[in-house]
Design a protein around this motif. Structure first.
Motif, PDB file in Angstrom:
ATOM      1  N   LEU A  11     -16.863   3.919 -53.725  1.00 38.34           N
ATOM      2  CA  LEU A  11     -16.818   2.408 -53.623  1.00 38.34           C
ATOM      3  C   LEU A  11     -16.180   1.759 -54.869  1.00 38.34           C
ATOM      4  O   LEU A  11     -15.191   1.007 -54.673  1.00 38.34           O
ATOM      5  CB  LEU A  11     -18.248   1.978 -53.806  1.00 38.34           C
ATOM      6  N   ARG A  12     -16.231   2.808 -55.955  1.00 37.20           N
ATOM      7  CA  ARG A  12     -14.950   2.682 -57.427  1.00 37.20           C
ATOM      8  C   ARG A  12     -13.534   2.800 -56.780  1.00 37.20           C
ATOM      9  O   ARG A  12     -12.869   0.873 -57.227  1.00 37.20           O
ATOM     10  CB  ARG A  12     -15.539   3.385 -58.123  1.00 37.20           C
ATOM     11  N   ALA A  13     -13.480   3.143 -55.507  1.00 39.58           N
ATOM     12  CA  ALA A  13     -11.465   3.531 -54.920  1.00 39.58           C
ATOM     13  C   ALA A  13     -11.194   2.144 -54.246  1.00 39.58           C
ATOM     14  O   ALA A  13     -10.261   1.947 -54.445  1.00 39.58           O
ATOM     15  CB  ALA A  13     -11.543   4.814 -54.555  1.00 39.58           C
ATOM     16  N   LEU A  14     -12.445   2.097 -53.578  1.00 40.60           N
ATOM     17  CA  LEU A  14     -11.968   0.477 -52.078  1.00 40.60           C
ATOM     18  C   LEU A  14     -12.318  -0.359 -53.692  1.00 40.60           C
ATOM     19  O   LEU A  14     -10.971  -1.238 -53.056  1.00 40.60           O
ATOM     20  CB  LEU A  14     -13.322   0.789 -51.437  1.00 40.60           C
ATOM     21  N   SER A  15     -13.069  -0.592 -54.425  1.00 36.19           N
ATOM     22  CA  SER A  15     -12.953  -2.216 -55.523  1.00 36.19           C
ATOM     23  C   SER A  15     -11.639  -1.787 -56.174  1.00 36.19           C
ATOM     24  O   SER A  15     -10.884  -3.102 -56.676  1.00 36.19           O
ATOM     25  CB  SER A  15     -14.300  -1.431 -56.366  1.00 36.19           C
ATOM     26  N   GLU A  16     -10.963  -0.036 -56.363  1.00 40.41           N
ATOM     27  CA  GLU A  16     -10.075  -0.077 -57.479  1.00 40.41           C
ATOM     28  C   GLU A  16      -8.702  -1.142 -56.108  1.00 40.41           C
ATOM     29  O   GLU A  16      -7.177  -1.967 -56.487  1.00 40.41           O
ATOM     30  CB  GLU A  16      -9.627   0.778 -57.722  1.00 40.41           C
ATOM     31  N   ALA A  18      -8.325  -2.241 -53.983  1.00 39.63           N
ATOM     32  CA  ALA A  18      -9.081  -4.590 -53.489  1.00 39.63           C
ATOM     33  C   ALA A  18      -8.472  -5.322 -54.598  1.00 39.63           C
ATOM     34  O   ALA A  18      -7.642  -6.326 -54.700  1.00 39.63           O
ATOM     35  CB  ALA A  18     -10.670  -5.140 -52.919  1.00 39.63           C
ATOM     36  N   ALA A  19      -8.586  -5.014 -55.785  1.00 40.86           N
ATOM     37  CA  ALA A  19      -8.143  -5.519 -56.654  1.00 40.86           C
ATOM     38  C   ALA A  19      -6.940  -5.293 -57.271  1.00 40.86           C
ATOM     39  O   ALA A  19      -5.662  -6.320 -57.050  1.00 40.86           O
ATOM     40  CB  ALA A  19      -8.206  -5.246 -57.689  1.00 40.86           C
ATOM     41  N   GLN A  20      -6.165  -3.955 -56.656  1.00 39.43           N
ATOM     42  CA  GLN A  20      -4.617  -3.991 -56.421  1.00 39.43           C
ATOM     43  C   GLN A  20      -3.959  -4.808 -55.540  1.00 39.43           C
ATOM     44  O   GLN A  20      -2.958  -5.367 -56.091  1.00 39.43           O
ATOM     45  CB  GLN A  20      -4.303  -2.591 -56.434  1.00 39.43           C
ATOM     46  N   LEU A  21      -4.656  -5.207 -54.783  1.00 38.16           N
ATOM     47  CA  LEU A  21      -3.763  -6.365 -53.255  1.00 38.16           C
ATOM     48  C   LEU A  21      -4.033  -7.617 -53.288  1.00 38.16           C
ATOM     49  O   LEU A  21      -3.078  -7.799 -53.573  1.00 38.16           O
ATOM     50  CB  LEU A  21      -4.994  -6.130 -51.801  1.00 38.16           C
ATOM     51  N   LYS A  22      -5.225  -7.948 -54.562  1.00 41.80           N
ATOM     52  CA  LYS A  22      -5.062  -8.871 -54.701  1.00 41.80           C
ATOM     53  C   LYS A  22      -3.938  -9.123 -55.945  1.00 41.80           C
ATOM     54  O   LYS A  22      -3.281 -10.797 -55.915  1.00 41.80           O
ATOM     55  CB  LYS A  22      -7.155  -9.645 -55.535  1.00 41.80           C
TER      56      LYS A  22
END
Length: 101
Positions: A11-16, A18-22
């Motif tokens: 979940l942390r990896a996915l959140s990171e 997502a933040a990079q993509l944004k």
């Protein structure tokens, strides 16, 4: 035995990610604004144009805008610099750029 999945780490990896993509999306949008010459517009003008486009339900106008965008990305609309030929005319004779319609 199988090792249990670490859902928290995933979940942390996915959140990171997502933040990079944004962040990349925002950066690319800024680059697009500069490449089209829209950075010379006031924030009010740019916002008004975007609001008008988002509120338009006319499929013919949307298709015309899509063709212009596609031509820009293919380099057909670029003529010596950041500005396009349509920008030099300020869109006065282009019915697709008229936000009142």
């Amino acid at each position: 035995m199988r090792k249990p999945r670490d859902f928290d780490a995933e979940l942390r990896a996915l959140s990171e990610k997502a933040a990079q993509l944004k962040t990349r999306k925002v950066q690319q949008f800024g680059e697009l604004v500069i490449a089209t010459g829209a950075d010379t517009l006031s924030i009010e003008e740019l916002t008004g144009a975007l609001v008008t486009i988002a509120a338009t339900n006319d499929p013919q106008k949307r298709e015309a805008w899509a063709r212009k965008g596609e031509a820009f990305f293919q380099g057909k609309a670029r003529k010596g610099g950041k500005r396009t030929q349509g920008d030099a005319q300020c869109g006065a004779k282009d019915p697709d750029s008229d936000p009142a319609h």
